[in-house]
Design an enzyme around this catalytic site. Structure first.
Site, short mmCIF file in Angstrom:
data_model
loop_
_atom_site.label_atom_id
_atom_site.label_comp_id
_atom_site.label_asym_id
_atom_site.label_seq_id
_atom_site.Cartn_x
_atom_site.Cartn_y
_atom_site.Cartn_z
N ASP A 178 44.78 13.16 49.30
CA ASP A 178 43.49 13.22 48.62
C ASP A 178 42.36 12.83 49.56
OD1 ASP A 178 44.44 14.11 46.26
OD2 ASP A 178 44.37 12.20 45.21
N LYS B 121 39.16 16.01 46.88
CA LYS B 121 38.19 16.29 45.83
C LYS B 121 36.95 15.47 46.10
CE LYS B 121 41.78 16.63 42.35
NZ LYS B 121 42.73 15.56 42.18
N MET C 195 34.34 4.61 39.96
CA MET C 195 33.64 5.87 39.65
C MET C 195 32.37 5.63 38.85
SD MET C 195 36.99 8.11 38.62
CE MET C 195 37.83 6.78 37.77
N1 SAH Z 1 43.43 5.31 42.80
C1 SAH Z 1 42.24 4.75 43.41
C2 SAH Z 1 41.01 5.02 42.58
C3 SAH Z 1 40.61 6.47 42.51
S1 SAH Z 1 39.15 6.70 41.57
C4 SAH Z 1 42.44 3.25 43.63
O1 SAH Z 1 43.44 2.68 43.17
O2 SAH Z 1 41.60 2.64 44.27
C5 SAH Z 1 37.93 6.75 42.86
C6 SAH Z 1 37.05 5.52 42.80
O3 SAH Z 1 37.71 4.43 43.45
C7 SAH Z 1 35.74 5.67 43.52
O4 SAH Z 1 34.77 6.31 42.72
C8 SAH Z 1 35.37 4.22 43.78
O5 SAH Z 1 34.83 3.61 42.63
C9 SAH Z 1 36.73 3.58 44.03
N2 SAH Z 1 37.00 3.46 45.48
C10 SAH Z 1 37.95 4.09 46.19
N3 SAH Z 1 37.95 3.69 47.48
C11 SAH Z 1 36.96 2.77 47.58
C12 SAH Z 1 36.45 1.97 48.64
N4 SAH Z 1 36.96 2.04 49.89
N5 SAH Z 1 35.42 1.12 48.37
C13 SAH Z 1 34.92 1.02 47.14
N6 SAH Z 1 35.35 1.76 46.09
C14 SAH Z 1 36.36 2.62 46.30
#
Ligand code: SAH
Length: 258
Positions: free
Chosen positions: A39, A61, A175
């Protein structure tokens, strides 16, 4: 019906951004995989550990721009597993926290294809550590919740901001960048104090991490003026103050040494 000579699909968390924050097991699976579907939020450095024969498939995405539809991802997983491949489905953070890992597993289960979930450090946990904000803290926060700030989380599953405003001490919102003004409004409308501290952590755990701190009163304007962008996590709660305490204590200690 179980497929003969079926391969296996590992639904793997890549961690929150810093490539070192991956599990030993996930790293071994990346090294052994025949096919890796990854992803957008996966740190691409991790792909360098793949075997030379491994096929790489970018399912990335960007918000609003789906390169590979979910259905096609699921079909691809099934197809390669049926060919006998070891498939790694690599996702940012943890695959089962807003990661659609369970949807993919349901499809595999229906086809009788073996699969395994391999957890990863979710971005709330990663960003909390790298910004110095504990999600729980004795005397300040006894609970936290991972919440989606996105409105498109499926029908009939509206986030209960009314309950979250009071029932949980720390909110870690995923998100939520584009929805920040409405999230803030919902919480204020349900009686959350305007003075509640809020932190926005952009690209948490990476070298380009930024942390913006404010309160429910001003955080939406701060986000605009600081040009907050994705991926970012919103942490709301008294625990945000601990970051300031840590920074102050460190500065004080340094001034004594210096
Ligand atoms: N499965 C992922 C989440 C996917 S949804 C997890 O467990 O982290 C995607 C959201 O994750 C983004 O919109 C943001 O809010 C958060 N996110 C992912 N990577 C991030 C990062 N390095 N720093 C801050 N927020 C992050």
């Amino acid at each position: 019906m179980r497929q003969r000579n079926a391969g296996k699909v590992y639904i793997v968390g890549a961690g929150p951004g810093d490539p070192e924050l991956i599990t030993v097991k996930a790293m071994r699976l990346i090294q052994q995989a025949d096919v890796i579907l990854y992803d957008r939020l996966v740190n691409k450095e991790l792909l360098e550990y793949r075997a030379s024969h491994a096929i790489l498939i970018d399912c990335g995405k960007a918000p609003g721009a789906h390169t590979m539809p979910q259905e096609q991802i699921q079909k691809t997983l099934v197809r390669y597993a049926q060919e006998g491949c070891q498939v790694v489905r690599l996702k940012g953070g943890d695959p089962l926290i807003f990661g659609r890992g369970s949807e993919e597993a349901l499809e595999l289960a229906e086809w009788g294809i073996p699969y395994e979930f391999v957890p990863g450090i979710t971005s709330a946990i990663g960003a909390a550590s790298s910004s110095g904000i504990p999600l729980t803290h004795r005397g300040l926060a006894a609970s936290f919740a991972c919440v989606t700030g996105s409105r498109c989380h499926g029908p009939g599953k509206d986030v209960r901001w009314d309950l979250l405003a009071h029932g949980v001490d720390t909110l870690a919102i995923y998100m939520g960048v584009s929805e920040l003004p409405s999230i803030r409004e919902e919480l204020l409308r349900h009686g959350k104090a305007a003075s509640t501290p809020v932190a926005l952590i952009e690209r948490g755990t990476t070298a380009s991490q930024r942390v913006i701190v404010g309160t429910l009163a001003d955080i939406h304007t701060l986000a605009v003026s600081m040009k907050l962008s994705n991926p970012a996590l919103i942490i709301i709660g008294e625990v945000v103050r601990v970051r300031e305490q840590l920074l102050r204590a460190e500065q004080h200690a340094l001034s004594l040494i210096g």
